[in-house]
Design a protein around this motif. Structure first.
Motif, PDB file in Angstrom:
ATOM      1  N   SER A   1       0.799  -1.224   0.000  1.00 11.94           N
ATOM      2  CA  SER A   1       0.000   0.000   0.000  1.00 11.94           C
ATOM      3  C   SER A   1       0.836   1.279   0.000  1.00 11.94           C
ATOM      4  O   SER A   1       0.283   2.375   0.111  1.00 11.94           O
ATOM      5  CB  SER A   1      -0.940   0.008   1.202  1.00 11.94           C
ATOM      6  OG  SER A   1      -0.226  -0.230   2.394  1.00 11.94           O
ATOM      7  N   GLY A   2       2.154   1.157  -0.112  1.00 14.44           N
ATOM      8  CA  GLY A   2       2.993   2.348  -0.107  1.00 14.44           C
ATOM      9  C   GLY A   2       4.443   2.015   0.175  1.00 14.44           C
ATOM     10  O   GLY A   2       5.037   1.175  -0.494  1.00 14.44           O
TER      11      GLY A   2
ATOM     12  N   ARG B   1       2.141   6.670   1.942  1.00 14.13           N
ATOM     13  CA  ARG B   1       1.707   6.233   0.605  1.00 14.13           C
ATOM     14  C   ARG B   1       2.737   6.596  -0.455  1.00 14.13           C
ATOM     15  O   ARG B   1       2.856   5.903  -1.468  1.00 14.13           O
ATOM     16  CB  ARG B   1       0.371   6.881   0.250  1.00 14.13           C
ATOM     17  CG  ARG B   1      -0.759   6.568   1.221  1.00 14.13           C
ATOM     18  CD  ARG B   1      -1.205   5.126   1.150  1.00 14.13           C
ATOM     19  NE  ARG B   1      -2.251   4.848   2.138  1.00 14.13           N
ATOM     20  CZ  ARG B   1      -2.760   3.645   2.355  1.00 14.13           C
ATOM     21  NH1 ARG B   1      -2.335   2.604   1.657  1.00 14.13           N
ATOM     22  NH2 ARG B   1      -3.703   3.459   3.263  1.00 14.13           N
ATOM     23  N   HIS B   2       3.476   7.698  -0.220  1.00 15.80           N
ATOM     24  CA  HIS B   2       4.444   8.171  -1.198  1.00 15.80           C
ATOM     25  C   HIS B   2       5.799   8.355  -0.530  1.00 15.80           C
ATOM     26  O   HIS B   2       5.879   8.804   0.619  1.00 15.80           O
ATOM     27  CB  HIS B   2       3.974   9.480  -1.829  1.00 15.80           C
ATOM     28  CG  HIS B   2       2.656   9.356  -2.528  1.00 15.80           C
ATOM     29  ND1 HIS B   2       2.512   8.680  -3.725  1.00 15.80           N
ATOM     30  CD2 HIS B   2       1.420   9.799  -2.186  1.00 15.80           C
ATOM     31  CE1 HIS B   2       1.247   8.719  -4.099  1.00 15.80           C
ATOM     32  NE2 HIS B   2       0.561   9.378  -3.182  1.00 15.80           N
TER      33      HIS B   2
ATOM     34  N   LYS C   1       6.011   2.247  -8.769  1.00 15.05           N
ATOM     35  CA  LYS C   1       6.927   2.634  -7.701  1.00 15.05           C
ATOM     36  C   LYS C   1       8.299   3.009  -8.263  1.00 15.05           C
ATOM     37  O   LYS C   1       8.962   3.931  -7.761  1.00 15.05           O
ATOM     38  CB  LYS C   1       7.037   1.508  -6.679  1.00 15.05           C
ATOM     39  CG  LYS C   1       5.820   1.424  -5.739  1.00 15.05           C
ATOM     40  CD  LYS C   1       6.032   0.404  -4.650  1.00 15.05           C
ATOM     41  CE  LYS C   1       5.019   0.575  -3.516  1.00 15.05           C
ATOM     42  NZ  LYS C   1       3.638   0.425  -3.907  1.00 15.05           N
TER      43      LYS C   1
END
Length: 230
Positions: free
Chosen positions: A20-21, A37-38, A121
């Motif tokens: 999820s991140g 998340r980032h 990603k």
């Protein structure tokens, strides 16, 4: 050993992708876990001096990166854990079929669906690292654990034996993960946490000048030297 006196003034961050991140393990006054998340948000929250992130940084125009080839040789039976970095052109393709075809043309082989699934990603880090507020290096967790152990590890990180072996190696370096990792512990798989902790150790070694790179003298550049650190 992990130098806690050094870390008080110069925290470092090890980062690994999770479903999820991103999961981050920060070595500073203590060992803390973080989730975002980032990746840019993760680094902004933790403010490290150096980030070691387990994702390819620097892409070939054709062929394979020397860093990947040497890493596979060094890992022996664990060679398959090394992600063969796609050519840069493949990253722009919208489908697995097209990306694999481009990579086959320029690097001599296609790519798995799993590798293609990492493209979002990879693109995120590729864009972020060029303006990152700190130094960013590419490690590889299995190379780092090999460095700690002095030899390739016999068991997969997906097994209980492999997980416990890796926890023990981290503890030997004074990296003790707390039982409660907060949101990071709810979002990341156990092996993601261990990998992030391992590459945090690599970040500390880079900062102290004791880390080793593959290749020893990087000759490939993609705006910066292409190397895997351990």
């Amino acid at each position: 050993m992990f130098d806690t006196a050094w870390s008080l003034a110069n925290p470092v961050l090890g980062v690994d992708a999770c479903k999820s991140g991103w999961i981050g393990i920060r070595l500073g006054q203590d060992v803390t876990a973080h989730f975002a998340r980032h990746v840019a948000d993760l680094v902004a929250e933790t403010e490290p001096a150096i980030v070691a992130i387990d994702i390819p940084i620097g892409f070939p125009e054709r062929g394979r990166r020397a860093a990947d080839v040497e890493a596979r040789k060094l890992l022996g039976s664990r060679w398959s854990s090394v992600f063969l970095t796609p050519v840069r052109t493949a990253l722009t393709e919208p489908t697995h079929e097209r990306a694999s075809a481009v990579n086959r043309e320029l690097a001599g082989e296609g790519m798995s669906m799993q590798a293609f699934g990492l493209f979002p990603k990879i693109r995120e880090v590729d864009a972020w690292c060029r303006t990152a507020p700190c130094r960013v290096v590419e490690p590889h967790p299995e190379l780092t654990f090999r460095q700690m152990a002095g030899e390739p590890l016999p068991d997969s990180k997906k097994t209980w034996a492999g997980l416990e072996h890796r926890r023990g190696l981290l503890a030997d370096q004074s990296i003790h993960l707390p039982a409660d990792l907060g949101e990071a512990g709810r979002q990341a798989a156990p092996d993601d946490v261990l990998d992030a902790a391992a590459v945090a150790w690599t970040a500390a070694r880079v900062a102290s000048g004791t880390a080793l790179s593959l290749p020893d003298a990087p000759a490939e550049f993609d705006d910066f030297p292409v190397a895997i650190w351990r």
